[in-house]
Design an enzyme around this catalytic site. Structure first.
Site, PDB file in Angstrom:
ATOM      1  N   PHE A 128      53.543 -80.865 -20.064  1.00  0.00           N
ATOM      2  CA  PHE A 128      54.387 -79.827 -19.656  1.00  0.00           C
ATOM      3  C   PHE A 128      54.473 -78.605 -20.665  1.00  0.00           C
ATOM      4  O   PHE A 128      54.848 -79.048 -21.768  1.00  0.00           O
ATOM      5  CB  PHE A 128      55.963 -80.417 -19.161  1.00  0.00           C
ATOM      6  CG  PHE A 128      56.967 -79.244 -18.734  1.00  0.00           C
ATOM      7  CD1 PHE A 128      57.093 -78.586 -17.606  1.00  0.00           C
ATOM      8  CD2 PHE A 128      58.027 -79.060 -20.050  1.00  0.00           C
ATOM      9  CE1 PHE A 128      57.922 -77.915 -17.311  1.00  0.00           C
ATOM     10  CE2 PHE A 128      58.950 -78.144 -19.576  1.00  0.00           C
ATOM     11  CZ  PHE A 128      58.728 -77.520 -18.328  1.00  0.00           C
ATOM     12  N   ARG A 143      52.028 -92.114 -27.575  1.00  0.00           N
ATOM     13  CA  ARG A 143      53.104 -91.676 -28.095  1.00  0.00           C
ATOM     14  C   ARG A 143      53.445 -90.671 -27.114  1.00  0.00           C
ATOM     15  O   ARG A 143      52.838 -89.449 -26.878  1.00  0.00           O
ATOM     16  CB  ARG A 143      53.113 -91.060 -29.561  1.00  0.00           C
ATOM     17  CG  ARG A 143      52.702 -92.044 -30.615  1.00  0.00           C
ATOM     18  CD  ARG A 143      53.966 -93.385 -30.587  1.00  0.00           C
ATOM     19  NE  ARG A 143      53.608 -94.102 -31.604  1.00  0.00           N
ATOM     20  CZ  ARG A 143      53.250 -95.445 -31.498  1.00  0.00           C
ATOM     21  NH1 ARG A 143      53.581 -96.026 -30.108  1.00  0.00           N
ATOM     22  NH2 ARG A 143      53.235 -96.300 -32.286  1.00  0.00           N
ATOM     23  N   GLU A 166      77.946 -66.545 -29.130  1.00  0.00           N
ATOM     24  CA  GLU A 166      78.632 -67.545 -28.414  1.00  0.00           C
ATOM     25  C   GLU A 166      80.333 -67.477 -28.634  1.00  0.00           C
ATOM     26  O   GLU A 166      81.118 -68.016 -27.812  1.00  0.00           O
ATOM     27  CB  GLU A 166      78.325 -68.816 -28.945  1.00  0.00           C
ATOM     28  CG  GLU A 166      77.056 -69.228 -28.301  1.00  0.00           C
ATOM     29  CD  GLU A 166      76.570 -70.786 -28.169  1.00  0.00           C
ATOM     30  OE1 GLU A 166      77.468 -71.455 -28.720  1.00  0.00           O
ATOM     31  OE2 GLU A 166      75.458 -71.090 -27.801  1.00  0.00           O
ATOM     32  N   GLU A 209      72.386 -64.465 -20.094  1.00  0.00           N
ATOM     33  CA  GLU A 209      72.856 -64.364 -18.708  1.00  0.00           C
ATOM     34  C   GLU A 209      72.819 -65.783 -18.121  1.00  0.00           C
ATOM     35  O   GLU A 209      73.676 -65.847 -16.966  1.00  0.00           O
ATOM     36  CB  GLU A 209      71.944 -63.386 -18.040  1.00  0.00           C
ATOM     37  CG  GLU A 209      70.356 -63.950 -17.922  1.00  0.00           C
ATOM     38  CD  GLU A 209      69.608 -62.973 -16.828  1.00  0.00           C
ATOM     39  OE1 GLU A 209      68.801 -63.380 -16.450  1.00  0.00           O
ATOM     40  OE2 GLU A 209      69.779 -62.028 -17.026  1.00  0.00           O
TER      41      GLU A 209
END
Length: 182
Positions: A14, A36, A95, A139
């Site tokens: 992925f 692994r 933040e 967003e």
């Protein structure tokens, strides 16, 4: 004894926006082979931000993997090639709406070295100042800003509202730095 494992092959499973996952076939130190499962991550920063009134700046956010809200120190992912210190200043502003006079590296550590290469750099920010025109959140990011005392933060650890390693580390760092054992 040489403990290194030699990679024989890598299979990409992925490749996402934040992480990638791969399976490596490796040759073990004894000559045998194994696999692994690895998570690749660009790294992150986290900021220990304390106001002049000794309030710790925290954010509360929903964490989908946990299916609950937890309270954390401000943090964020490094962009490719980004300097961790600049990232820490950016994440603090995005933040929390705070800027800082100075920022100093406290420690860097791997979060889960058994399967991931994510490293997190913890900074302490001093001389906080609320910015009038601060950069906003991404967003898809929603947080509640909190400013709490050390005692309140310790209570949050006890009742598992603070439940992640970086934030527990930060609170304990402050406990030691401020000379408070309770």
């Amino acid at each position: 004894m040489n403990l290194q494992e030699k990679t024989i092959s890598t299979k990409k499973i992925f490749d996402g926006r934040i992480i990638s996952v791969q399976v490596d076939e490796v040759e073990l130190p004894n000559g045998k082979t194994s696999t692994r499962e690895l998570v690749k991550h660009p790294g992150a920063v986290a900021i220990i931000a304390v106001t002049d009134e000794e309030k710790i700046v925290l954010v509360e956010q929903y964490r989908k993997p946990l299916e609950k809200e937890i309270i954390e120190i401000p943090a964020g992912k490094l962009e490719k090639g980004e300097d961790p210190e600049l990232c820490a200043k950016r994440e603090l502003e995005e933040e929390t709406g705070y800027g800082c006079d100075s920022i100093e590296l406290v420690a860097s550590f791997y979060t889960s070295p058994g399967f991931a290469d994510e490293i997190i750099h913890i900074y302490v920010a001093k001389g906080l100042e609320k910015l009038e025109d601060a950069a906003g959140l991404d967003e898809d990011e929603f947080v509640n800003l909190m400013e709490v005392t050390l005692e309140e933060a310790l209570e949050f650890i006890q009742n598992q509202r603070i439940y992640d390693a970086k934030t527990i580390y930060a609170i304990q760092y402050l406990q030691l730095a401020l000379g408070r054992t309770k």
